[in-house]
Scaffold this active site. Sequence first.
Site, mmCIF file in Angstrom:
data_model
loop_
_atom_site.group_PDB
_atom_site.id
_atom_site.type_symbol
_atom_site.label_atom_id
_atom_site.label_comp_id
_atom_site.label_asym_id
_atom_site.label_seq_id
_atom_site.Cartn_x
_atom_site.Cartn_y
_atom_site.Cartn_z
ATOM 1 N N ALA A 511 0.840 -1.197 0.000
ATOM 2 C CA ALA A 511 0.000 0.000 0.000
ATOM 3 C C ALA A 511 0.871 1.241 0.000
ATOM 4 C CB ALA A 511 -0.921 0.007 1.223
ATOM 5 N N VAL A 615 16.259 4.540 15.728
ATOM 6 C CA VAL A 615 17.418 5.224 16.304
ATOM 7 C C VAL A 615 18.683 4.509 15.855
ATOM 8 C CG1 VAL A 615 18.593 5.983 18.404
ATOM 9 C CG2 VAL A 615 16.095 5.902 18.347
ATOM 10 N N ALA A 617 19.631 3.457 13.015
ATOM 11 C CA ALA A 617 19.500 2.555 11.858
ATOM 12 C C ALA A 617 20.136 1.197 12.142
ATOM 13 C CB ALA A 617 20.076 3.184 10.599
ATOM 14 N N ASP A 684 14.072 15.676 14.339
ATOM 15 C CA ASP A 684 14.241 14.225 14.228
ATOM 16 C C ASP A 684 15.130 13.701 15.351
ATOM 17 O OD1 ASP A 684 13.696 11.809 12.612
ATOM 18 O OD2 ASP A 684 15.871 11.783 12.410
ATOM 19 N N LYS A 688 14.303 10.928 18.393
ATOM 20 C CA LYS A 688 15.168 9.806 18.782
ATOM 21 C C LYS A 688 15.463 9.829 20.277
ATOM 22 C CE LYS A 688 17.389 9.576 14.232
ATOM 23 N NZ LYS A 688 18.619 9.786 13.449
#
Length: 817
Positions: A511, A615, A617, A684, A688
Amino acid sequence: MPDTPALPVYIAKFGGTSVATPERVREVVRLVVEMPLRRVVVTSAFGGVTDKLLAAIDAAKGRTDEHHAILDALRTRHAEALVALVPESEQEAIRARMEASFEATAELLHGVYLLRECTLRFQDAIISAGERLSAPLVAAAFRQAGHAAVALDATSLIRTDDDFGEAAVDFATTRSLVQARFAEIDTDTIPVVTGFVASTDEGVTTTLGRSGSDYTATILGGALDAEEVIIWTDVDGVLSADPRIVPEAFTLPHLSYREAAELAHFGAKVLHPRTMRPLESARIPLRIKNTMRPEAYGTLVTADPPKGEATIKAITSVRNAALVTLEGAGILGVPDLTARAFEALAEAEVPVLLIAQASSEGSLCFAVRGTDADESIRVLNRALERECERGDLHGISAQPGLAVIAGVGDGMQDAPGLAGRMFATLGRARVNVLAIAEGASEHNLSAVIRDADAAHAVGALHEAFALRRTRAHLVLVGTGTIGRKLLDLLRRQASDLLERHRLNLCLVGVADSERLVWDATGIRFSEAQDRLTEAESGVLDTLTEHITSAHLERLVVVDATASEEVARCYPDWLRAGAAVVTPNKQANTLGLDFYDAVRLAAQAGEAPYLYETTVGAGLSVLSTLRDLVRTGDTVHRIEGVLSGTLAFVCHAMRDGAAFSEAVRAAADRGYTEPDPRDDLSGADVGRKLVILAREMGLRPEAVEVESLVPEALRDVPLATFWERLSEADAAWRDRLAEADAQLQYVSVLTSDAIRAGIETLSPDSPLADLRGAANVVAFHTARYADDPLVVQGPGASAEITASVLLADIVRAAEAMR
């Protein structure tokens, strides 16, 4: 007859598809002559002939006159086969024999036409014509190929009672008749015997019921103490499941007699439950092979197949069943009630598929075929009328629309937890179990479920046991940069995960903000975006309806968006048992009430909620923090550089670039969002920090975040922002000149304060010497008091984020076992 010791006998039975055409009959000849002496062939009617004869009966009963055309078509078909298969010198005699059979069949059909009814005795006489026509032609084909052969009518060999339609065999008499007749035949002559047919002591023709030709073969095998019986058919052997339901079903190379009988009882089409009986006591092997693929090994059924792990080998089902229930406290006080109930059913010839009784004996239920449900109620009400009147029974009821599924395999009682795993698999697939039974013979586990769930249940069990794989169904929400990278990674890694790790990832939904495609049978990873492009528009409510109503085991939803609207769907998804894997920070940074609701939903649905990529990656920051907290360490302080974009900008300025140049370089390298202010604002990073704080058990009221966006440029259009960004360069030059050490955008988290902004780093800081767009996090804890635990590595990228999302998908699937 020769005086040498009797040669071992090999019985070969060929079904209708195997003798459907003259070409296939010639292949039968080739297969048989390659077998060892002594060879016996059992043949069915030519493919489709029995069904045609049954249709002729119906036409005669209905007086449509179509039975004449049907019989004429069969006459033509057999006449053409005669020309193709029979030596010219024999054609006249066999043609006369065939014509006599057709004339007799026509007379019987005329009788049906006159009476408008057909007794089972008449039906047996009519449909037995198919085998009586095929056997002489098959025998002649052997002779045409240069091999001695004789056609034998099994009515002179197999003796039965007069239970027409499915007659019971008199094995002692049959053995004597078979041995006497075969003693008259030279060992190098191939007897070709009619399958399916037999006769009473009075010589009246009977039939042996479904799979009757297979039964003929094993009856002859038992009577002749055969070395082996081979059933030649149109499949490679007994399959692990119905291939119409499970395309990945595979041939089972070895089965025991009991396993084969259980599979036959629960609907396996290749075998009938009676087929093994004449062979089992004499331990005669039965092999099932494919005439279209004779090189395939097939399935070998023996008394002692090779020993393997005690597990479920195959999954089968009986559809359109009903569950009959006898309920009442009085059952406990009527010792013979159960026996009388089943005696009544036996007298009414109602087969029982499964029996389950409560340990308190307060209820008894059993499964029957759906067509027998009303008859079962009628019979039981009559047989147990006294108990119903006394109130010992509260009632006798039948629940239709059900199915019986069974897992079959030897030695199940020696496999602890096997039943639990089976029913856990059904539970994960959202299949409700209404009744269960474990065979005392330890060869099967059975359950009654809704018929609508049967195909899905069989597929789930087959994946878990026969294939020994873990299957997870995926739904991807968001096909932006990260979503596309994930699809590409799945395309490349799916086969490796399947082959090396037995994990089958099946994409069922995709989707984006406008469209939705849902296909429970699976969507190829390489075709997902194209199918989404062609899909009709969809909304989140429709997606949620699919997710919460799907009967799919291990459903994992991957939210690859940054949408709050999508995140607010998590509680519904998790509560329905669907795992959620995401890099979306919204759900973990919204209000505490929603934060708690997500976790409560995950607990209620027993579904994993994994968000490692929110947080750091691929740096495993959250899992590291979680492990510290769970193992009792006290976290005093977390400091780090949590934005690869801001780290790059600071590093570029330290190397001499102006602020505007550093931001432009970050954008050119793809480090920033389309609008760099989303990164420069520090919002951002603040999210985190909230996630880290909540993982520590803190409930922060506010996060202090320094924005690097010049105040005058915060609300201007993006083009204006880029045009005027150099206005901030002078201020940054001054700030860098005033610093006596390197500047970095640093995040600090303690129990007292949470902040993020530009700080001056000392040379001995664990955050110093960070290069490029890397991230670093230092954990200062009670255990790591002298030297912090440092996690450092590349900042987030689409590739890294996709790889960690896949790792979380795997973890979620494994956690849902």
